[in-house]
Scaffold this active site. Structure first.
Site, PDB file in Angstrom:
ATOM      1  N   GLY A 215       0.787  -1.226   0.000  1.00 32.98           N
ATOM      2  CA  GLY A 215       0.000   0.000   0.000  1.00 32.98           C
ATOM      3  C   GLY A 215       0.815   1.268   0.000  1.00 32.98           C
TER       4      GLY A 215
ATOM      5  N   HIS B  72      19.080  17.516 -11.518  1.00 31.26           N
ATOM      6  CA  HIS B  72      18.297  17.216 -12.721  1.00 31.26           C
ATOM      7  C   HIS B  72      16.923  16.704 -12.317  1.00 31.26           C
ATOM      8  CE1 HIS B  72      19.967  13.254 -11.717  1.00 31.26           C
ATOM      9  NE2 HIS B  72      19.037  12.697 -12.473  1.00 31.26           N
TER      10      HIS B  72
ATOM     11  N   HIS C 233      15.072  13.740 -12.721  1.00 32.11           N
ATOM     12  CA  HIS C 233      14.596  12.376 -12.509  1.00 32.11           C
ATOM     13  C   HIS C 233      13.968  12.234 -11.124  1.00 32.11           C
ATOM     14  CE1 HIS C 233      17.110  10.391 -15.911  1.00 32.11           C
ATOM     15  NE2 HIS C 233      15.833  10.452 -16.246  1.00 32.11           N
TER      16      HIS C 233
ATOM     17  N   ASP D 105      14.303  10.132  -8.755  1.00 34.36           N
ATOM     18  CA  ASP D 105      15.166   9.837  -7.610  1.00 34.36           C
ATOM     19  C   ASP D 105      15.959  11.057  -7.157  1.00 34.36           C
ATOM     20  OD1 ASP D 105      16.587   9.686 -10.011  1.00 34.36           O
ATOM     21  OD2 ASP D 105      18.036   8.246  -9.242  1.00 34.36           O
TER      22      ASP D 105
ATOM     23  N   HIS E 277      23.416  13.282 -19.546  1.00 35.38           N
ATOM     24  CA  HIS E 277      22.768  12.176 -18.840  1.00 35.38           C
ATOM     25  C   HIS E 277      21.668  11.668 -19.771  1.00 35.38           C
ATOM     26  CE1 HIS E 277      21.368   9.758 -15.572  1.00 35.38           C
ATOM     27  NE2 HIS E 277      20.351  10.524 -15.227  1.00 35.38           N
TER      28      HIS E 277
ATOM     29  N   ASP F  22      23.922  12.862 -11.482  1.00 33.80           N
ATOM     30  CA  ASP F  22      24.025  11.742 -12.420  1.00 33.80           C
ATOM     31  C   ASP F  22      24.657  12.256 -13.707  1.00 33.80           C
ATOM     32  OD1 ASP F  22      22.796  10.160 -10.574  1.00 33.80           O
ATOM     33  OD2 ASP F  22      20.885   9.980 -11.630  1.00 33.80           O
TER      34      ASP F  22
ATOM     35  N   ASP G  21      29.002  10.153  -8.906  1.00 36.45           N
ATOM     36  CA  ASP G  21      27.972   9.150  -9.198  1.00 36.45           C
ATOM     37  C   ASP G  21      28.575   7.755  -9.338  1.00 36.45           C
ATOM     38  OD1 ASP G  21      25.786   7.732 -10.220  1.00 36.45           O
ATOM     39  OD2 ASP G  21      25.949   8.618 -12.224  1.00 36.45           O
TER      40      ASP G  21
ATOM     41  N   HIS H   2      19.527   0.766 -26.758  1.00 37.85           N
ATOM     42  CA  HIS H   2      19.473   1.567 -25.528  1.00 37.85           C
ATOM     43  C   HIS H   2      20.888   1.750 -25.003  1.00 37.85           C
ATOM     44  CE1 HIS H   2      18.291   3.185 -21.670  1.00 37.85           C
ATOM     45  NE2 HIS H   2      18.977   2.251 -21.059  1.00 37.85           N
TER      46      HIS H   2
ATOM     47  N   HIS I 158      24.660   6.775 -17.277  1.00 38.89           N
ATOM     48  CA  HIS I 158      25.631   6.916 -16.185  1.00 38.89           C
ATOM     49  C   HIS I 158      27.050   6.565 -16.644  1.00 38.89           C
ATOM     50  CE1 HIS I 158      22.486   7.378 -13.086  1.00 38.89           C
ATOM     51  NE2 HIS I 158      21.804   6.557 -13.859  1.00 38.89           N
TER      52      HIS I 158
ATOM     53  N   ASP J 151       1.852   6.908   1.840  1.00 42.52           N
ATOM     54  CA  ASP J 151       0.737   6.052   1.460  1.00 42.52           C
ATOM     55  C   ASP J 151       0.285   6.322   0.028  1.00 42.52           C
ATOM     56  OD1 ASP J 151      -1.016   4.030   1.916  1.00 42.52           O
ATOM     57  OD2 ASP J 151      -2.048   4.985   3.582  1.00 42.52           O
TER      58      ASP J 151
END
Length: 553
Positions: free
Chosen positions: A46, A71, A73, A75, A139, A161, A193, A364, A368, A442
């Site tokens: 949950g 940047h 992203h 994270d 990046h 990154d 990084d 692809h 990094h 939550d």
């Protein structure tokens, strides 16, 4: 802790991937680098997102001067709604990063009170006792920067990154010159990084995917569905350019793909030729060999556009026999099962799927830096001290070895979340620890934390099930009125036999209690729970969650 030292306090991202957040303190001034999230693990039932514990910042709220974003992203910016709800301070970022932040804060009704300040690569600014210089890096996202922060004890550099790409599709290559000049000026500490530290060599540039993708576009005879991370603006631009080259119109399907492309167009990172883009509703009227669909859902997210199209449940995206689906992305660890489920469904539709076909050429590339780029950065900056950031413990350990192997840093230190590093012009040492950890947010919220006890209860329910015993007791006499009602959920037993057994246990518990105990329903409820727990464990070996409910009449 001495007041005449610079303090580095990582609050997230050192010892795990995601949740990047680091505080830099000089006396009564603190700046924060990044405010990221991480996605929940399987046992965090949950939970929507996980953000760092910012107790250190809230306890020193009057000292925090701002948050610097490397940047856009998740994270690195995904924890902002949580942090700004606790600590409303200025947020600094590049134009593209702040555009992503605006959408995120607007969604959580925090934008009106936010103070967002644009920073430009190559332009320095003052923030308390710090002079901040954003440096252009490359990046998998556009408009990314490293941060050179000049402090009273020396210059520290946080790479964010990065990889070193000198032919970036957006025309903004990695700024090698500025890093070299910074190295000549002198760098006290480099924080670098660690994501790809286990990969030898150099990470290929974004244009390395062009030959293989060009071949795929040229050889595809029917519809071409192309999926990548919606934040991969470089890859989206390449796909559009190839579609135009090979005479295909482009339809965008999926909210995240649509939003990211719209932002990139507004800011000039994507400039499709007139007439290239069509509405998704026009797909049914176009010849199959004349369309390319950019579709979101590269990680197999259950309700993503690609997942729905794969089971023929999307209004506009119809994948038919002979169509080609290209996954131009990596598999994020933990997402293998949903991704391969989607691929299985695509095969059932007789589609041609290209995700990692083992042929020559790349579809692809990582965003990094690999080992040789990490060494090159260290050689350019020639730092006195070194700390690896962004990675699991094994990555940080290996990164220290790589840095020491260059022979340049006088000292390389492995640091984990919460450890306080004190820095002077001539020393670096660990001097203490602050409270850190994970705050679980939550589902459906970005600012409401979930207590650990609630997660334990959810896990208990998922593993053991629930037994609900509804007991009616006469308020005056304390005696049962009628047989208790037994309700079970997620508890696979002979329900009728078990209900009879539990009713007998409840009757015995109540009859063996004194009148005074029977009139204290809180006490009798706890006695019933304890006896039911013992009986169920004895009979079945299971430990469901047991909830007695007492109704007084």
């Amino acid at each position: 802790m001495s007041l005449e030292t610079l303090k580095i306090v990582p609050l997230g991202g050192l010892g795990e991937f995601g949740m990047n957040c680091m505080a830099v303190q000089w006396k009564d001034d603190i700046v924060v680098i990044d405010a990221g999230l991480m996605f929940p693990e399987d046992d965090m039932l949950g939970v929507n997102i996980v953000v760092p514990d910012i107790s250190f910042l809230t306890e020193n709220r009057e000292k925090v001067r701002g948050i610097l974003l490397t940047h856009g992203h998740e994270d690195h910016i995904g924890g902002l709604p949580w942090i700004l709800s606790e600590l409303n301070v200025p947020v600094y970022g590049t134009e593209f990063t702040l555009t992503l932040v605006e959408g995120k804060l607007e969604e959580h009704k925090l934008l009106d009170d936010a103070d967002l300040i644009e920073m430009l690569p190559g332009s320095s600014f003052e923030l308390g006792p710090f002079r901040v210089s954003p440096l252009r890096v490359t990046h998998s996202l556009v408009d990314c920067v490293a941060l050179a922060i000049r402090t009273p004890v020396g210059t520290i550099v946080h790479t964010g990154d990065f990889k070193i790409d000198l032919s970036s599709p957006d025309g903004h290559p990695f700024d090698l010159q500025s890093f070299a000049e910074l190295g000549k000026e002198g760098v006290l500490l480099l924080m670098q990084d660690s994501t790809n530290v286990d990969r030898p060599g150099f990470t290929p540039g974004e244009l390395a995917v062009l030959p293989r993708l060009d071949e795929i576009f040229a050889r595809t005879e029917r519809r071409l569905f192309f999926t990548c991370f919606s934040s991969s603006i470089h890859r989206i631009k390449l796909a559009m350019d190839l579609a135009h080259k090979h005479g295909r119109k482009v339809a965008l399907i999926g909210r995240s793909m649509d939003n990211a492309t719209e932002i990139a167009q507004d800011l000039g990172y994507i400039d499709p030729p007139p007439g290239l883009l069509i509405h998704s509703g026009q797909l049914k009227d176009m010849p199959p060999e004349k369309v390319c669909v950019l579709i979101s859902g590269t990680q197999g997210e259950p309700m993503s556009a690609l997942s729905r199209a794969a089971v023929d449940n999307h209004k506009h995206a119809r994948i038919e026999a002979g169509d080609t689906v290209v996954f131009s992305s990596r598999v994020i660890p933990g997402n293998e099962k949903p991704i391969y489920n989607v691929i299985d469904h695509l095969y059932r539709r007789k589609a041609r799927v290209i995700h990692d076909d083992g042929r020559s050429g790349l579809i692809h590339v990582s965003g990094h830096a690999s080992q040789e780029e990490l060494r090159l950065m260290i050689n350019l900056l020639r730092p006195k001290y070194f700390i690896p950031v962004h990675g699991d413990y094994r990555h940080l350990t290996q990164h220290v070895e790589v840095a020491v192997g260059t022979g340049i840093p006088q000292q390389a230190m492995l640091v984990e979340d919460g450890e306080v590093i004190e820095l002077t012009a001539g020393s670096m040492s660990k001097t203490g620890k602050v409270a850190t950890g994970r705050v679980l947010i939550d589902s459906g919220s970005a600012t409401e934390a979930v207590e650990e006890m609630i997660i334990r209860d959810r896990k208990h329910l998922s593993e053991g099930g629930l037994v609900l015993a509804i007991i009616t007791i006469d308020k005056m006499t304390g005696r049962q009125q009628g047989a208790p009602e037994i309700v079970t959920r997620g508890f696979a037993v002979n329900e009728q036999a078990m209900a009879t057994e539990l009713r007998q246990t409840i009757a015995h518990t109540i009859e063996s209690s004194s009148i005074e105990e029977r009139r204290d329903w809180m006490l009798i409820k706890e006695k019933v729970r304890s006896d039911l727990k013992r009986q169920i464990q004895k009979s079945t070996g299971r430990r469901p969650m047991i909830m007695p409910v007492i109704l007084e009449i």
